[in-house]
Design a protein around this motif. Structure first.
Motif, short mmCIF file in Angstrom:
data_model
loop_
_atom_site.label_atom_id
_atom_site.label_comp_id
_atom_site.label_asym_id
_atom_site.label_seq_id
_atom_site.Cartn_x
_atom_site.Cartn_y
_atom_site.Cartn_z
N ILE A 487 37.83 35.50 17.04
CA ILE A 487 38.99 36.33 17.36
C ILE A 487 40.20 35.51 17.80
CG2 ILE A 487 38.48 36.72 19.83
CD1 ILE A 487 39.31 39.67 19.34
N PHE A 509 42.90 47.36 21.64
CA PHE A 509 42.25 46.70 20.51
C PHE A 509 41.24 47.65 19.84
CE2 PHE A 509 43.54 43.30 23.37
CZ PHE A 509 44.19 42.44 22.51
N GLU A 513 37.31 44.36 17.70
CA GLU A 513 38.04 43.35 18.48
C GLU A 513 37.59 43.36 19.94
OE1 GLU A 513 42.08 43.73 15.72
OE2 GLU A 513 41.93 44.76 17.64
#
Length: 614
Positions: A487, A509, A513
């Motif tokens: 990420i 998010f 995520e």
């Protein structure tokens, strides 16, 4: 009473509902009595401050009592005989008394407030720490709003009792005793007339206190209900659900109903016993008229000077305030027992995850990460059968063991035992041959980490979320963890980078995520044992692939328990265990179990069929 049996907010209703509420209040208060000795114990660590406050109270009361005697001398001697010297001394004495009592009252307020704040700090932090040690079962069966209400609202209202009421009792009691002595010294006849009103005053105060106590318990429970509604309906998840389901109007109605009940209870609390107390005020106000009559009659007023009468009526008026104060405080104090009862009820809740008397420290560098479950059984309190039944399982250090099975087979319960979120009803969970119960709780959290389907992120920046797990991490270590979690490119592309706020529960998010941020956070802890509890079950195929790579990186070299519904995620496991009704139905490698043609093979066949037809 355990947390499971805690009373919730009372529903509204007619007369039958109110009588049921009263019965519940009475039963609740009888089941959770509060002793004065326990309340006094809160002050024990602050004995020096208590003594200092008491000395200031006594000094202020004694100094203030000199005033009526000075007034008597001024009226009977200084003014009629134009005694200038006595007049100046008397006037100066009155000013000095006022100055001294003002200074002492400021000092008393400062010391009492500081003492009260420290007592409440100890109680508040003690309650918070105690709640942290409870098992998940406690919070599963308790509304979060009720927990917050007791920790914030109840303790906050107790603070006024501790800070104001305790010192007021001492101050008013000292003043009443000293004033009564002074009244007797000036005129014992007039004292008998004035003090005869005290017994009925005490009786009325006691009756008022009973009324106030019952209302206070209801008010605090309704406050808990209101707090719970705010927590549930105005969280990001609650608002989102409300908009999807179109329940905004109904939610507002429920909040309004609770708020209206609170208004009614606040009014009842404010007015409870007011007519009784008003009656006492009228009686106290009528006493001076009786005193003037007594002083004016030839039979009873013979030999009484005007100065004596003025000084005595001044004392009588002065004793009215502390007597009424004591009655009001007794009402507040007895009704505050409901607050103490609610807070002490939580403090008395049995600790479901007890800590050993001499817990062992965890040394991460020396841990191998070997986990054993020996004859482990677990039964939830409300369940009619055991979720896990005499389970024996060994997780070899550095290997991955996958657990599969139908819903309700005990997979997630098994995953909760390793980080000691739950304790087995029977049997042992061992880490490197040592029972988890013998370790420090913080040490277990350092050695065993969990990545679950739902990733909880703080409403803070990405940096703060990562450092929450490992406060000593360097900037380089943060980025290394984000890189490993697949990420880092996304975080680098954000305008604020690591300072980006994740939003409430991470809703800034996407689910994938959030999951990868949680994985990066776990990597920073460097656990020896890892529990992956259906970490990819709610993700789409593309996101799952990214998260799966992050999980592979995280699990490398660690003892891993993988709990999964998707059979595709278990193929890389060193060993697969199939659970059925809390027991191990079969175990082996993926190929071994498929070739065996048992329950796992049937699960694989169903999974392949579902994929072909989807």
């Amino acid at each position: 009473m355990s947390a499971m049996g805690m009373p919730g907010p009372h529903p509204g209703g007619g007369g039958r509902g109110r009588s049921a509420d009263a019965a519940k209040d009475k039963q609740w208060l009888s089941e959770h009595p509060v002793s004065l000795a326990r309340i006094a114990g809160l002050f024990r660590p602050h004995l020096g401050s208590v003594i200092a406050v008491m000395l200031l109270i006594v000094a202020s009361s004694i100094i203030g009592l000199a005033q009526p005697f000075i007034i008597r001398e001024l009226i009977d001697d200084a003014i009629p005989h134009s005694n200038v010297r006595l007049l100046l001394w008397g006037a100066g004495g009155l000013v000095l008394i006022a100055l001294a009592t003002a200074i002492l009252e400021v000092l008393q307020t400062w010391r009492a407030t500081l003492m009260g704040q420290r007592v409440m700090h100890g109680l508040r932090t003690g309650l918070f720490t105690h709640l942290q040690k409870q098992s998940l079962g406690f919070f599963t069966n308790s509304r979060s709003g009720d927990v917050q209400s007791r920790l914030v609202n109840d303790v906050g209202q107790m603070q006024s009792v501790i800070t104001n009421s305790a010192t007021s009792i001492a101050s008013n009691l000292t003043t009443v005793v000293a004033t009564a002595c002074a009244m007797v010294a000036i005129s014992w006849k007039l004292s008998l007339i004035s003090l005869v009103v005290l017994p009925p005053a005490v009786l009325l105060a006691k009756q008022t206190a009973k009324l106030r106590r019952a209302v206070t318990g209801k008010r605090q429970r309704e406050m808990s209900n209101l707090t719970s509604l705010i927590e549930e309906r105005l969280s990001i998840s609650g608002v989102r659900l409300s908009k999807i389901m179109g329940t905004g109007t109904a939610d507002a109605q429920a909040f309004g109903d609770s708020s209206r009940k609170l208004i009614d209870l606040e009014m009842k609390s404010a007015l409870a016993g007011r007519w009784r107390m008003a009656t006492m005020s009228i009686i106290f106000a009528a006493i001076p008229a009786v005193l003037y009559i007594v002083a004016g009659l030839p039979v009873t007023g013979q030999g009484m000077s005007i100065g004596t009468l003025v000084a005595f009526t001044g004392l009588q008026a002065g004793i009215f305030r502390p007597v009424m104060g004591l009655m009001q405080i007794s009402v507040q104090w007895i009704s505050a027992m409901a607050l103490f009862s609610r807070v002490f009820e939580y403090l008395d809740t049995d600790q479901a995850l007890p800590v050993a008397e001499h817990p062992r420290a965890v040394e991460p560098a020396k841990l191998r990460g070997e986990v054993q479950l020996r004859n482990v059984s677990f039964r939830y309190p409300e369940a009619d059968r055991a979720t896990l039944d005499q389970l024996n399982l060994e997780l070899e250090a550095g290997t991955m063991t996958a657990v599969v099975g139908a819903t309700g087979s005990g997979k997630s319960t098994l995953g909760s035992l390793l980080p000691r979120l739950l304790d087995p009803t029977e049997g042992q969970v061992l880490l490197d041959g040592i029972d988890l119960k013998d370790f420090e709780p913080e040490g277990i959290a350092q050695a065993v980490s969990v990545v679950a389907q739902e990733s909880y992120l703080l409403h803070a920046s990405i940096r703060e979320n990562l450092l929450w797990a490992a406060p000593e991490s360097t900037e380089e270590e943060l980025w290394d963890a984000l890189d490993a979690a697949q990420i880092a490119p996304l975080i680098r592309s954000l305008p604020h980078g690591l300072e980006t706020q994740v939003g409430q529960r991470g809703h800034r998010f996407s689910g994938g995520e959030q999951q990868r941020l949680a994985i990066a956070r776990t990597m920073l802890r460097k656990p020896k044992v890892l529990v992956l509890d259906e970490a990819t079950s709610a993700l789409d195929t593309v996101t799952e692939a990214l998260v799966q790579r992050a999980l592979d990186e995280l699990a490398m070299g660690r003892t891993t328990l993988l709990i999964a519904h998707r059979l595709s995620t278990v193929m890389r496991a060193d060993r697969i265990v199939v659970l059925e009704d809390g027991r191990i139905a079969e175990s082996g490698t993926f190929d071994e179990l498929v070739q065996r043609g048992g329950q796992f093979a049937q699960l694989v066949a169903k999974s392949e069929l579902a994929q072909r037809t989807s």
